[in-house]
Design a protein around this motif. Structure first.
Motif, PDB file in Angstrom:
ATOM      1  N   ALA A 108       0.827  -1.208   0.000  1.00  0.00           N
ATOM      2  CA  ALA A 108       0.000   0.000   0.000  1.00  0.00           C
ATOM      3  C   ALA A 108       0.858   1.253   0.000  1.00  0.00           C
ATOM      4  O   ALA A 108       0.539   2.245  -0.668  1.00  0.00           O
ATOM      5  CB  ALA A 108      -0.932  -0.015   1.207  1.00  0.00           C
ATOM      6  N   ASN A 109       1.953   1.223   0.747  1.00  0.00           N
ATOM      7  CA  ASN A 109       2.847   2.375   0.769  1.00  0.00           C
ATOM      8  C   ASN A 109       3.510   2.588  -0.594  1.00  0.00           C
ATOM      9  O   ASN A 109       3.651   3.727  -1.058  1.00  0.00           O
ATOM     10  CB  ASN A 109       3.911   2.197   1.852  1.00  0.00           C
ATOM     11  N   ILE A 110       3.902   1.487  -1.249  1.00  0.00           N
ATOM     12  CA  ILE A 110       4.502   1.595  -2.584  1.00  0.00           C
ATOM     13  C   ILE A 110       3.487   2.182  -3.566  1.00  0.00           C
ATOM     14  O   ILE A 110       3.804   3.074  -4.368  1.00  0.00           O
ATOM     15  CB  ILE A 110       4.997   0.218  -3.065  1.00  0.00           C
ATOM     16  N   HIS A 111       2.239   1.690  -3.496  1.00  0.00           N
ATOM     17  CA  HIS A 111       1.182   2.201  -4.369  1.00  0.00           C
ATOM     18  C   HIS A 111       0.960   3.701  -4.125  1.00  0.00           C
ATOM     19  O   HIS A 111       0.820   4.490  -5.073  1.00  0.00           O
ATOM     20  CB  HIS A 111      -0.117   1.419  -4.111  1.00  0.00           C
ATOM     21  N   ALA A 112       0.950   4.106  -2.859  1.00  0.00           N
ATOM     22  CA  ALA A 112       0.727   5.514  -2.523  1.00  0.00           C
ATOM     23  C   ALA A 112       1.866   6.393  -3.048  1.00  0.00           C
ATOM     24  O   ALA A 112       1.628   7.503  -3.540  1.00  0.00           O
ATOM     25  CB  ALA A 112       0.580   5.670  -1.013  1.00  0.00           C
ATOM     26  N   VAL A 113       3.108   5.905  -2.935  1.00  0.00           N
ATOM     27  CA  VAL A 113       4.255   6.665  -3.432  1.00  0.00           C
ATOM     28  C   VAL A 113       4.162   6.818  -4.958  1.00  0.00           C
ATOM     29  O   VAL A 113       4.373   7.899  -5.512  1.00  0.00           O
ATOM     30  CB  VAL A 113       5.580   5.991  -3.029  1.00  0.00           C
ATOM     31  N   LEU A 114       3.839   5.718  -5.654  1.00  0.00           N
ATOM     32  CA  LEU A 114       3.664   5.786  -7.105  1.00  0.00           C
ATOM     33  C   LEU A 114       2.559   6.777  -7.477  1.00  0.00           C
ATOM     34  O   LEU A 114       2.675   7.536  -8.446  1.00  0.00           O
ATOM     35  CB  LEU A 114       3.319   4.405  -7.658  1.00  0.00           C
ATOM     36  N   TYR A 115       1.493   6.773  -6.697  1.00  0.00           N
ATOM     37  CA  TYR A 115       0.366   7.673  -6.948  1.00  0.00           C
ATOM     38  C   TYR A 115       0.803   9.137  -6.859  1.00  0.00           C
ATOM     39  O   TYR A 115       0.440   9.966  -7.690  1.00  0.00           O
ATOM     40  CB  TYR A 115      -0.742   7.364  -5.945  1.00  0.00           C
ATOM     41  N   ARG A 116       1.622   9.432  -5.833  1.00  0.00           N
ATOM     42  CA  ARG A 116       2.073  10.819  -5.634  1.00  0.00           C
ATOM     43  C   ARG A 116       3.117  11.234  -6.674  1.00  0.00           C
ATOM     44  O   ARG A 116       3.101  12.365  -7.158  1.00  0.00           O
ATOM     45  CB  ARG A 116       2.655  10.986  -4.222  1.00  0.00           C
ATOM     46  N   VAL A 117       4.007  10.311  -7.024  1.00  0.00           N
ATOM     47  CA  VAL A 117       5.122  10.652  -7.900  1.00  0.00           C
ATOM     48  C   VAL A 117       4.743  10.564  -9.383  1.00  0.00           C
ATOM     49  O   VAL A 117       5.066  11.453 -10.172  1.00  0.00           O
ATOM     50  CB  VAL A 117       6.332   9.738  -7.604  1.00  0.00           C
ATOM     51  N   ALA A 118       4.068   9.468  -9.749  1.00  0.00           N
ATOM     52  CA  ALA A 118       3.821   9.211 -11.170  1.00  0.00           C
ATOM     53  C   ALA A 118       2.385   9.474 -11.605  1.00  0.00           C
ATOM     54  O   ALA A 118       2.092   9.453 -12.796  1.00  0.00           O
ATOM     55  CB  ALA A 118       4.198   7.765 -11.500  1.00  0.00           C
ATOM     56  N   GLY A 119       1.495   9.683 -10.652  1.00  0.00           N
ATOM     57  CA  GLY A 119       0.115   9.971 -10.997  1.00  0.00           C
ATOM     58  C   GLY A 119      -0.776   8.741 -10.961  1.00  0.00           C
ATOM     59  O   GLY A 119      -0.316   7.602 -10.820  1.00  0.00           O
ATOM     60  N   GLN A 120      -2.079   8.987 -11.096  1.00  0.00           N
ATOM     61  CA  GLN A 120      -3.074   7.926 -10.959  1.00  0.00           C
ATOM     62  C   GLN A 120      -2.930   6.842 -12.020  1.00  0.00           C
ATOM     63  O   GLN A 120      -3.027   5.650 -11.721  1.00  0.00           O
ATOM     64  CB  GLN A 120      -4.480   8.522 -11.015  1.00  0.00           C
ATOM     65  N   ARG A 121      -2.704   7.249 -13.270  1.00  0.00           N
ATOM     66  CA  ARG A 121      -2.666   6.278 -14.360  1.00  0.00           C
ATOM     67  C   ARG A 121      -1.574   5.233 -14.156  1.00  0.00           C
ATOM     68  O   ARG A 121      -1.825   4.027 -14.198  1.00  0.00           O
ATOM     69  CB  ARG A 121      -2.454   7.028 -15.689  1.00  0.00           C
ATOM     70  N   VAL A 122      -0.343   5.691 -13.920  1.00  0.00           N
ATOM     71  CA  VAL A 122       0.785   4.769 -13.766  1.00  0.00           C
ATOM     72  C   VAL A 122       0.608   3.895 -12.536  1.00  0.00           C
ATOM     73  O   VAL A 122       0.823   2.672 -12.584  1.00  0.00           O
ATOM     74  CB  VAL A 122       2.115   5.550 -13.687  1.00  0.00           C
ATOM     75  N   SER A 123       0.203   4.494 -11.418  1.00  0.00           N
ATOM     76  CA  SER A 123       0.051   3.715 -10.189  1.00  0.00           C
ATOM     77  C   SER A 123      -1.065   2.688 -10.319  1.00  0.00           C
ATOM     78  O   SER A 123      -0.957   1.564  -9.801  1.00  0.00           O
ATOM     79  CB  SER A 123      -0.221   4.642  -8.999  1.00  0.00           C
ATOM     80  N   SER A 124      -2.141   3.030 -11.033  1.00  0.00           N
ATOM     81  CA  SER A 124      -3.245   2.091 -11.222  1.00  0.00           C
ATOM     82  C   SER A 124      -2.829   0.906 -12.086  1.00  0.00           C
ATOM     83  O   SER A 124      -3.154  -0.242 -11.778  1.00  0.00           O
ATOM     84  CB  SER A 124      -4.444   2.810 -11.854  1.00  0.00           C
ATOM     85  N   VAL A 125      -2.105   1.191 -13.172  1.00  0.00           N
ATOM     86  CA  VAL A 125      -1.624   0.106 -14.035  1.00  0.00           C
ATOM     87  C   VAL A 125      -0.681  -0.806 -13.264  1.00  0.00           C
ATOM     88  O   VAL A 125      -0.779  -2.039 -13.341  1.00  0.00           O
ATOM     89  CB  VAL A 125      -0.932   0.679 -15.287  1.00  0.00           C
ATOM     90  N   ALA A 126       0.249  -0.225 -12.496  1.00  0.00           N
ATOM     91  CA  ALA A 126       1.193  -1.025 -11.722  1.00  0.00           C
ATOM     92  C   ALA A 126       0.472  -1.905 -10.704  1.00  0.00           C
ATOM     93  O   ALA A 126       0.801  -3.085 -10.533  1.00  0.00           O
ATOM     94  CB  ALA A 126       2.195  -0.103 -11.019  1.00  0.00           C
ATOM     95  N   ALA A 127      -0.534  -1.329 -10.047  1.00  0.00           N
ATOM     96  CA  ALA A 127      -1.280  -2.096  -9.042  1.00  0.00           C
ATOM     97  C   ALA A 127      -2.016  -3.267  -9.685  1.00  0.00           C
ATOM     98  O   ALA A 127      -2.057  -4.376  -9.128  1.00  0.00           O
ATOM     99  CB  ALA A 127      -2.256  -1.181  -8.315  1.00  0.00           C
TER     100      ALA A 127
END
Length: 283
Positions: free
Chosen positions: A239-258
């Motif tokens: 969850a922390n990794i997802h949150a960091v991706l969300y803040r740094v790379a934005g919703q699209r990238v973090s959603s695809v990664a998740a």
């Protein structure tokens, strides 16, 4: 009598749909209670305009959803109680009738009954359906996963007489902590019918708050003498990794990664279906 309790703060965009879903139920023995946390966006005006469909409502400052639900518990008259947020709604006009036909034959020793919940996006497209028999769900619930989704759970009023009300020190997982009080040693009953819809993107599903949710679940388990789970620690890290991706790379990238992670671990896509109801990347 079934009591539907709704907590809302600045929910004018979705509250009317929630109210209408209760008003339009074919089942007659129902009441709607709404607690508003002093909204400033037109929510109070919606409540005033729908006063004929609401058994009781109030608008005043509170400290969160569990404080709001605790206020409502002082007003409910129903034998069974279901808690919703302003983003949620009853699935169709037959939802309460379907669940009531089961509640009416359940013995007084059972205090928790739950049905299926549809996870939907803003357009009402179904992203997933949740609900399993208790024999399949019990071990994962005790391991730290919420019971189905709380919006599909009906609580007998004796649950609160026996265990007290929600712990207001929780911000997100107070419903899980309450159910732990009962379900560590007792059974729940699953009814295989769709009851409610929950919109994806609420506080507990937001990447920025997912880690906080897991921390609260860990605290709830510690309160009830349950050992620290390595699976929960791993979920907290993800969850922390997802949150960091969300803040740094934005919703699209973090959603695809998740969702790539979900696919690799045998789960269905979820995050990339949020906006459109369709997969967010090629099959």
């Amino acid at each position: 009598m079934i009591s539907i309790v709704v907590a809302v703060r600045n929910g004018a965009r979705t509250l009317q749909r929630c109210i209408d879903s209760v008003r339009n139920q074919a089942y007659p023995r129902k009441e709607l209670i709404i607690v508003d946390g002093k909204s400033t966006d037109g929510t109070v005006e919606i409540l005033s305009c729908n006063a004929n469909a609401i058994s009781w409502w109030i608008s005043e400052p509170d400290i969160g959803i569990y404080a709001a639900w605790n206020k409502a518990l002082l007003q409910v008259k129903g034998e069974w109680i279901c808690f919703l947020g302003a983003d949620d709604y009853l699935w169709d006009r037959g939802a309460l009738g379907r669940i009531a036909s089961h509640l009416s034959i359940i013995g007084t020793s059972v205090r928790v009954v739950y049905g299926q919940v549809g996870l939907v996006n803003e357009n009402g497209d179904v992203l997933g359906m949740f609900g399993k028999r208790w024999c399949e769900l019990r071990s994962s619930f005790l391991a730290g996963k919420a019971l189905n989704i709380h919006q599909g759970t009906f609580h007998h009023r004796s649950l609160f007489e026996r265990h007290g009300r929600f712990d207001e020190s929780f911000r997100i997982a107070g419903d899980y902590e309450l159910l732990l009080r009962e379900l560590r040693n007792n059974e729940a009953i699953y009814v295989p019918c769709v009851v409610t819809a929950m919109r994806h993107g609420g506080i507990s599903s937001n990447p920025s708050s997912k880690a906080a949710t897991i921390r609260e679940i860990i605290r709830a388990r510690e309160m009830h003498g349950l050992a620290l789970s390595l699976n929960l620690v791993a979920a907290w890290l993800r969850a922390n990794i997802h949150a960091v991706l969300y803040r740094v790379a934005g919703q699209r990238v973090s959603s695809v990664a998740a969702d790539i992670y979900r696919l690799l671990t045998g789960q269905r896509r979820l995050w990339t279906k949020n906006e459109t109801g369709q997969d967010g990347f090629p099959k």
